[in-house]
Design an enzyme around this catalytic site. Structure first.
Site, PDB file in Angstrom:
ATOM      1  N   ASN A 194       0.849  -1.200   0.000  1.00  0.00           N
ATOM      2  CA  ASN A 194       0.000   0.000   0.000  1.00  0.00           C
ATOM      3  C   ASN A 194       0.879   1.243   0.000  1.00  0.00           C
ATOM      4  O   ASN A 194       2.096   1.150   0.019  1.00  0.00           O
ATOM      5  CB  ASN A 194      -0.962  -0.031   1.194  1.00  0.00           C
ATOM      6  CG  ASN A 194      -0.202  -0.140   2.496  1.00  0.00           C
ATOM      7  OD1 ASN A 194       0.562   0.739   2.845  1.00  0.00           O
ATOM      8  ND2 ASN A 194      -0.388  -1.256   3.211  1.00  0.00           N
ATOM      9  N   ASP A 200      -4.192  -6.052   4.542  1.00  0.00           N
ATOM     10  CA  ASP A 200      -5.268  -6.879   5.103  1.00  0.00           C
ATOM     11  C   ASP A 200      -5.254  -8.296   4.545  1.00  0.00           C
ATOM     12  O   ASP A 200      -5.691  -9.229   5.203  1.00  0.00           O
ATOM     13  CB  ASP A 200      -6.619  -6.209   4.836  1.00  0.00           C
ATOM     14  CG  ASP A 200      -6.780  -4.955   5.692  1.00  0.00           C
ATOM     15  OD1 ASP A 200      -6.345  -4.998   6.863  1.00  0.00           O
ATOM     16  OD2 ASP A 200      -7.302  -3.946   5.192  1.00  0.00           O
ATOM     17  N   PHE A 236      -4.176   3.110  14.671  1.00  0.00           N
ATOM     18  CA  PHE A 236      -4.411   4.104  13.623  1.00  0.00           C
ATOM     19  C   PHE A 236      -5.483   3.574  12.689  1.00  0.00           C
ATOM     20  O   PHE A 236      -5.650   2.354  12.559  1.00  0.00           O
ATOM     21  CB  PHE A 236      -3.125   4.356  12.828  1.00  0.00           C
ATOM     22  CG  PHE A 236      -2.305   5.487  13.379  1.00  0.00           C
ATOM     23  CD1 PHE A 236      -1.630   5.346  14.580  1.00  0.00           C
ATOM     24  CD2 PHE A 236      -2.216   6.693  12.699  1.00  0.00           C
ATOM     25  CE1 PHE A 236      -0.877   6.391  15.100  1.00  0.00           C
ATOM     26  CE2 PHE A 236      -1.469   7.745  13.203  1.00  0.00           C
ATOM     27  CZ  PHE A 236      -0.798   7.595  14.399  1.00  0.00           C
TER      28      PHE A 236
HETATM   29  O1  C5P Z   1      -9.028  -2.292  10.507  1.00  0.00           O
HETATM   30  P1  C5P Z   1      -7.952  -1.388  10.047  1.00  0.00           P
HETATM   31  O2  C5P Z   1      -6.954  -2.026   9.152  1.00  0.00           O
HETATM   32  O3  C5P Z   1      -8.412  -0.074   9.509  1.00  0.00           O
HETATM   33  O4  C5P Z   1      -7.211  -1.005  11.418  1.00  0.00           O
HETATM   34  C1  C5P Z   1      -6.107  -0.186  11.459  1.00  0.00           C
HETATM   35  C2  C5P Z   1      -5.328  -0.440  12.701  1.00  0.00           C
HETATM   36  O5  C5P Z   1      -5.192  -1.821  12.924  1.00  0.00           O
HETATM   37  C3  C5P Z   1      -3.936   0.103  12.615  1.00  0.00           C
HETATM   38  O6  C5P Z   1      -3.500   0.469  13.918  1.00  0.00           O
HETATM   39  C4  C5P Z   1      -3.154  -1.080  12.077  1.00  0.00           C
HETATM   40  O7  C5P Z   1      -1.790  -0.995  12.426  1.00  0.00           O
HETATM   41  C5  C5P Z   1      -3.853  -2.241  12.748  1.00  0.00           C
HETATM   42  N1  C5P Z   1      -3.885  -3.466  11.949  1.00  0.00           N
HETATM   43  C6  C5P Z   1      -3.275  -4.586  12.426  1.00  0.00           C
HETATM   44  N2  C5P Z   1      -3.303  -5.755  11.706  1.00  0.00           N
HETATM   45  C7  C5P Z   1      -3.961  -5.807  10.530  1.00  0.00           C
HETATM   46  C8  C5P Z   1      -4.610  -4.685  10.043  1.00  0.00           C
HETATM   47  C9  C5P Z   1      -4.550  -3.524  10.774  1.00  0.00           C
HETATM   48  O8  C5P Z   1      -2.675  -4.531  13.484  1.00  0.00           O
HETATM   49  N3  C5P Z   1      -3.980  -6.947   9.863  1.00  0.00           N
END
Ligand code: C5P
Length: 404
Positions: free
Chosen positions: A210, A282, A329
């Site tokens: 990303n 993701d 975040f």
């Molecule tokens: O759900 P989303 O991806 O928007 O969430 C963002 C937050 O979750 C950020 O703090 C990111 O570092 C964390 N995150 C994570 N593991 C993932 C996806 C996001 O720790 N697989």
């Protein structure tokens, strides 16, 4: 965000071949908003002219006690009182020895006795002079009195020897000085931060990633360091690689799986604050090919599987405990109102103490950001656009308030 008074730095330059590097140090501090004045020793003037500093800083340079009555000159006591911080770079063995014993036979030495401001020494000299027990004892004496030292680097020295004694670079002198100036509210605290994108391999030459630059997490790491914390920064690929204070522990990862492993292992050591600023992919390809995938078919589908949510896992481990203070975040597209709604949902789903929301168009690959801060307890705060360093300051101010 409120405008702060510019930090006043008094730069002391002493006689070392590295004196020419002091010009770069003056510029470095000025570029970061400091006002710099210079006091130069007689022997330093053999290496670099006071005119260099006068031209660079736009301020008169203090060279001797006997010039202080000149128009435009400023007395050594006035300078000692003016400074928010005194930085001696390069600091020669002679200057360190005299300062340790309270000599005051030059304007710089007198200032070192007179000032109430934090003092930072960045030594530069021959390796044997630096490692000599007398010099080390002098350094210990000054340290015991609260003087901060910027460790010299190792390498080829101007004198022909190899070893410790090279003047630290400008960014290190700056970071160590800013830490010495405070605010010191994170002294004794351990802060773990993740930042940057992750890369999920499709084959040995391709990946899914990303647009995250990692700059926000880097700004947070610098700010935590400035406040006195012991900082670990786990980061994905960052380009260009940022210059960070040498005592920030850097751990480089590539994929979300590696990031998860590094973060969970470090969370076991019970850090005080954990900030997940990383833009974790993701999804990852269900199967990474071991050989480069050939361009044969007109269409090709890549099967993806979800990466584990690391923040959720850390949140689960934290449970109802106040430690670590957990910050997440969220980057979204859409309107600022939609952002706040989404961030609130994530706050409770991930068991974070604070979520920082930003819109992709405000943050990705920029030096500035505009965020909403949504704490578990308390009101949502929305900031104006500001440099990421200022946003980082705001975030740690809020963490300070929330953990009082
Ligand atoms: O759900 P989303 O991806 O928007 O969430 C963002 C937050 O979750 C950020 O703090 C990111 O570092 C964390 N995150 C994570 N593991 C993932 C996806 C996001 O720790 N697989």
């Amino acid at each position: 965000m409120t405008k702060r008074r510019r930090t006043r730095i008094l730069l002391g330059v002493t006689g070392s071949i590295a004196a020419y590097k002091a010009a770069e140090i003056a510029r470095y501090f000025m570029k970061r908003g400091c006002v710099v004045r210079t006091v130069i020793s007689e022997s330093a003037e053999k290496f670099i002219s006071s005119l260099t500093f006068e031209s660079l800083t736009g301020q008169p340079v203090l060279r001797s006690f006997w010039e202080e009555t000149k128009p435009g000159a400023i007395g050594h006591i006035a300078l000692a009182d003016w400074a928010d911080g005194v930085v001696v770079a390069p600091a020669s063995a002679d200057c360190i020895a005299k300062a340790a014993h309270g000599f005051a036979d030059s304007p710089l030495l007198a200032i070192l006795l007179a000032t109430r401001a934090p003092i930072v020494f960045a030594p530069a000299m021959n390796v044997n002079m630096f490692e000599h027990p007398q010099t080390q004892e002098n350094i210990d004496t000054l340290r015991a009195r609260g003087v901060t030292f910027v460790d010299p680097g190792s390498g080829s020295l101007a004198c022909g020897w190899k070893g410790r004694g090279r003047l630290a670079d400008a960014s290190e002198v700056y970071s160590v000085t800013m830490r010495a100036l405070g605010p010191h509210d994170l002294i004794g605290k351990r802060v773990l931060i993740s930042t940057g994108p992750t890369r999920e391999a499709i084959d040995p030459v391709r990946f899914i990633s990303n647009r995250s630059s990692g700059k926000m997490g880097v700004a947070l790491a610098r700010e935590a360091y400035r406040r006195g914390a012991t900082v670990t920064l786990v980061h994905g690929p960052l380009s260009p690689s940022p210059r960070l204070p040498t005592t920030i522990h850097r751990v480089s990862i590539t994929s979300a799986t590696e990031l998860r492993e590094e973060m969970l292992r470090r969370v076991e050591d019970s850090p005080d604050i954990v900030i997940m600023a990383a833009a974790v992919a993701d999804y990852r390809p269900a199967q990474a090919a071991s050989e480069k995938i050939k361009k044969s078919a007109a269409r090709r589908a890549i099967e993806l599987e979800a990466n584990p949510d690391i923040l959720v896992e850390i949140g689960e481990r934290k449970g109802g405990s106040p430690k670590p203070f957990l910050v997440g975040f969220a980057v979204e597209t859409g309107t600022p109102e939609e952002l706040v709604e989404e961030v609130r949902r994530k706050l409770s789903r991930k068991n974070a103490d604070l979520m920082v929301g930003n819109l992709a168009q405000d943050s990705f690959d920029k030096d500035t950001n505009r965020v909403c801060l949504v704490p578990r307890r308390g009101d949502t705060i929305s900031t104006d656009t500001a440099r990421k360093s200022a946003v980082a300051r705001k975030i740690f101010d809020l963490i300070g308030d929330l953990t009082k």
